[in-house]
Write a protein that holds these residues in place. Structure first.
Motif, mmCIF file in Angstrom:
data_model
loop_
_atom_site.group_PDB
_atom_site.id
_atom_site.type_symbol
_atom_site.label_atom_id
_atom_site.label_comp_id
_atom_site.label_asym_id
_atom_site.label_seq_id
_atom_site.Cartn_x
_atom_site.Cartn_y
_atom_site.Cartn_z
ATOM 1 N N PRO A 36 0.737 -1.188 -0.595
ATOM 2 C CA PRO A 36 0.187 -0.218 0.188
ATOM 3 C C PRO A 36 0.835 1.328 0.112
ATOM 4 C CG PRO A 36 -0.650 -1.612 1.747
ATOM 5 C CD PRO A 36 0.629 -2.168 1.034
ATOM 6 N N THR A 37 0.173 2.761 -0.420
ATOM 7 C CA THR A 37 1.046 3.723 -0.714
ATOM 8 C C THR A 37 1.828 4.053 0.649
ATOM 9 O OG1 THR A 37 -0.678 4.297 -1.909
ATOM 10 C CG2 THR A 37 0.640 6.309 -0.808
ATOM 11 N N ILE A 43 -4.194 -4.192 8.109
ATOM 12 C CA ILE A 43 -4.174 -5.277 8.801
ATOM 13 C C ILE A 43 -3.613 -6.552 7.603
ATOM 14 C CG2 ILE A 43 -5.578 -6.931 10.239
ATOM 15 C CD1 ILE A 43 -7.319 -5.445 10.951
ATOM 16 N N ARG A 44 -2.679 -6.979 8.298
ATOM 17 C CA ARG A 44 -1.369 -7.740 7.774
ATOM 18 C C ARG A 44 -2.195 -9.207 7.930
ATOM 19 N NH1 ARG A 44 1.705 -12.628 7.578
ATOM 20 N NH2 ARG A 44 3.457 -12.645 5.354
ATOM 21 N N SER A 100 -3.183 -18.047 7.162
ATOM 22 C CA SER A 100 -5.169 -17.514 6.840
ATOM 23 C C SER A 100 -5.597 -17.437 5.125
ATOM 24 C CB SER A 100 -5.365 -16.766 8.046
ATOM 25 O OG SER A 100 -5.074 -16.995 9.402
ATOM 26 N N ARG A 101 -4.290 -16.301 4.791
ATOM 27 C CA ARG A 101 -4.406 -16.361 2.989
ATOM 28 C C ARG A 101 -5.172 -17.414 2.514
ATOM 29 N NH1 ARG A 101 -0.783 -13.614 2.206
ATOM 30 N NH2 ARG A 101 0.876 -15.269 1.322
ATOM 31 N N LEU A 127 -8.054 -4.920 5.530
ATOM 32 C CA LEU A 127 -7.980 -6.049 5.455
ATOM 33 C C LEU A 127 -6.878 -6.256 4.542
ATOM 34 C CD1 LEU A 127 -7.497 -8.584 7.667
ATOM 35 C CD2 LEU A 127 -9.522 -9.329 6.156
ATOM 36 N N LEU A 128 -5.384 -6.905 4.352
ATOM 37 C CA LEU A 128 -4.746 -7.240 3.348
ATOM 38 C C LEU A 128 -4.499 -8.851 2.964
ATOM 39 C CD1 LEU A 128 -2.738 -5.514 0.656
ATOM 40 C CD2 LEU A 128 -1.061 -6.145 2.252
#
Length: 197
Positions: free
Chosen positions: A60-61, A105-106, A111-112, A131-132
């Motif tokens: 992200p920026t 939030i990474r 989980s991914r 949420l990333l």
């Protein structure tokens, strides 16, 4: 793990690594030089605990507050004296301490992948909180973060290698040495260490 004293991720008693860090006479400048070289190498090639990221995905920026999720039941959470409630407290503190900043939030890689649930989900996102779930390099995420919040994740240690003083809500092996902002200090850790140490 070859440690006759304890486990590095349990704070109930010291591990051999902690004993060494408490007594600087047990190591020398050669070890610190090697640590410096290895740290630079890890950062240069982007090696992390989990390396199943897409190197082409951008972070992200820059300027966000990074909140690191972990999987439910992770041994390092219990070993660091934390609970599921600690993750709620951590997110609330990040929001309270940084009312104007974006919060990312990474999601944990397991989980991914659908292997184990995390502590945060889509219900925690909204407004300035995102949420990333994309597999972005941990090193890119840390490089763009203004602040880092963790319970006991290995990424908290990697944040220190990036020059951060992470906000730590558990008592992992890297907390209590003057390199992190500890919500629950561990009194037996009395030395202030350098990053190489």
């Amino acid at each position: 793990i070859f440690d006759p004293v304890g486990l590095h991720f349990e704070n109930a008693r010291p591990s051999r690594m902690e004993e060494i860090l408490l007594d600087h006479s047990l190591y020398n400048s050669n070890i610190l030089d090697q640590a410096r070289r290895l740290t630079n190498w890890l950062l240069e090639i982007g090696l992390s605990k989990y390396n199943n990221f897409d190197p082409d995905l951008p972070a992200p920026t820059p300027g966000y507050v990074l909140v690191i999720d972990q999987t439910v039941g992770d041994a390092s959470i219990h070993g660091s004296g934390a609970t599921m409630a600690t993750f709620r407290q951590m997110l609330a503190a990040a929001k309270r301490n940084h009312p104007e900043r974006r919060i990312v939030i990474r999601t944990h890689p397991e989980s991914r992948a659908g292997l184990r649930p995390g502590h945060y989900g889509s219900g925690d996102a909204g407004g300035r909180v995102s949420l990333l779930t994309a597999p972005v390099s941990p090193h890119l995420l840390l490089a763009g973060a203004a602040e880092v919040y963790t319970v006991s994740s290995q990424m908290g240690f990697e944040a220190i290698l990036h020059g951060h003083r992470p906000h730590v809500f558990g008592r992992p092996f890297y907390a209590g040495w003057g390199l992190s902002q500890d919500e629950h200090p561990l009194p037996r850790r009395t030395r202030t260490l350098t990053q190489e140490e």
